[in-house]
Design a protein around this motif. Structure first.
Motif, mmCIF file in Angstrom:
data_model
loop_
_atom_site.group_PDB
_atom_site.id
_atom_site.type_symbol
_atom_site.label_atom_id
_atom_site.label_comp_id
_atom_site.label_asym_id
_atom_site.label_seq_id
_atom_site.Cartn_x
_atom_site.Cartn_y
_atom_site.Cartn_z
ATOM 1 N N TRP A 24 40.620 36.013 121.057
ATOM 2 C CA TRP A 24 41.267 35.166 120.052
ATOM 3 C C TRP A 24 41.267 33.707 120.514
ATOM 4 O O TRP A 24 40.957 32.787 119.746
ATOM 5 C CB TRP A 24 42.692 35.641 119.812
ATOM 6 N N THR A 52 46.549 34.118 112.109
ATOM 7 C CA THR A 52 46.015 35.177 112.988
ATOM 8 C C THR A 52 46.926 35.412 114.195
ATOM 9 O O THR A 52 47.090 36.542 114.647
ATOM 10 C CB THR A 52 44.607 34.807 113.476
ATOM 11 N N LEU A 53 47.537 34.339 114.683
ATOM 12 C CA LEU A 53 48.474 34.495 115.806
ATOM 13 C C LEU A 53 49.690 35.301 115.386
ATOM 14 O O LEU A 53 50.143 36.206 116.103
ATOM 15 C CB LEU A 53 48.905 33.116 116.322
ATOM 16 N N GLY A 56 48.655 38.864 114.948
ATOM 17 C CA GLY A 56 48.448 39.468 116.265
ATOM 18 C C GLY A 56 49.758 39.783 116.964
ATOM 19 O O GLY A 56 49.903 40.839 117.596
#
Length: 328
Positions: A24, A52-53, A56
């Motif tokens: 990532w 996305t963080l 995740g």
């Protein structure tokens, strides 16, 4: 679960996901470089990176929750591995499934061995129980033949009594492994138990010309009669064996029962080890018939009844054993 173990699970979870986190980070750096080179606005990149963080972190939190749950299950399984080996947490990977199968196979083998050992021990106990009862018959017959009151007959009767004690010791030693299952706990008058035991040694006191001092007590205790009398017998036998002159005193003060003698005493270096199995010490070298089992049986029986037993001694002055009878 202890905090130290929780942190260990968290570290392990992060370690397993380190490649995903690294990828990532590399992807984000690559996109940043491309956006910068082509002079593209960074706002979409920052927005996408944040999304996305977040996604995740959510997935990591879910995985971490599952890891903690499995860690608790494994911890519970470890605490009761001998009985719960067939109820392991569901495996999430092939590796975990293989380890679970290994544990199950070991568990089945351990259970089979334990059952075989229990059966063999039961057979051995049955055999020696029968042997003890059979050997007592000729001993009883010999006692009848020695009923005539002569010094020689009294001496032989005393040796027969010692033989009978050793026979009983064999059975007591074997039965110790039965643990709590062998106990019958009731309330007894302490005086009754002491008198019953002392009467068995009456001839020994007479033959060795020893004085017995005992004052009756009204105290009652909750215990197992057989094992409590076993403790008293071993301590009285020990006192008589190592007291060439003088006497033995049985005294009750409060919640403590004292058995004292005026015998040869125990060496200071031997005192901490007298309850060890097979340990005879300096006195054992003097008394060649000593087996080192009498006081070991005393300690094991006392532990079975939750009665602490302690000893104090001085060489040449005697020994005092104390039974702490506090009812908790």
């Amino acid at each position: 679960m202890k905090s130290g173990r929780k942190w260990a699970v968290i570290r392990d979870c992060l370690k397993k996901n380190r490649m995903a986190l690294l990828l990532w980070g590399l992807m984000l750096l690559t996109e940043l470089a491309v956006f910068t080179l082509y002079d593209i606005m960074l706002e979409p990149l920052i927005y996408a990176g944040a999304l996305t963080l977040f996604a995740g972190l959510v997935l990591l939190a879910v995985q971490l929750y599952g890891a903690l749950k499995q860690a608790r299950q494994r911890e519970n399984a470890c605490d009761a591995i001998l009985t719960e080996w067939n109820r392991l947490p569901e495996a999430a990977t092939l590796e975990q499934a293989d380890y679970n199968e290994m544990i199950r196979r070991l568990g089945r083998q351990t259970q089979e061995l334990a059952e075989d050992f229990a059966a063999q021990r039961e057979d051995m106990l049955d055999y020696y129980t029968t042997w003890v009862h059979q050997i007592k018959t000729p001993i009883a017959v010999m006692k009848l033949y020695l009923a005539e009151e002569t010094p020689e007959h009294r001496a032989m009767a005393a040796e027969l009594f010692r033989m009978e004690q050793y026979v009983d010791m064999v059975l007591q030693y074997l039965r110790l492994g039965s643990g709590e299952n062998d106990l019958v706990i009731e309330e007894y008058k302490l005086d009754e138990l002491i008198r019953e035991t002392v009467r068995k040694f009456a001839v020994q006191f007479v033959l060795r010309k020893l004085r017995l001092t005992y004052v009756a007590t009204e105290k009652t205790i909750v215990t197992d009669r057989k094992w409590f009398c076993c403790i008293l017998e071993q301590l009285l036998s020990n006192a008589i064996k190592y007291t060439p002159e003088g006497g033995v005193t049985v005294a009750v003060e409060g919640d403590k029962l004292y058995i004292s003698d005026t015998g040869i005493g125990i060496a200071p270096e031997d005192l901490p080890r007298i309850f060890e199995k097979g340990y005879t010490g300096q006195n054992g070298r003097l008394e060649r018939s000593a087996s080192g089992l009498g006081l070991y049986l005393t300690r094991r029986a006392a532990e079975l009844l939750h009665i602490p037993v302690t000893a104090e001694s001085r060489l040449g002055q005697g020994t005092t054993f104390t039974l702490h009878l506090e009812q908790k």
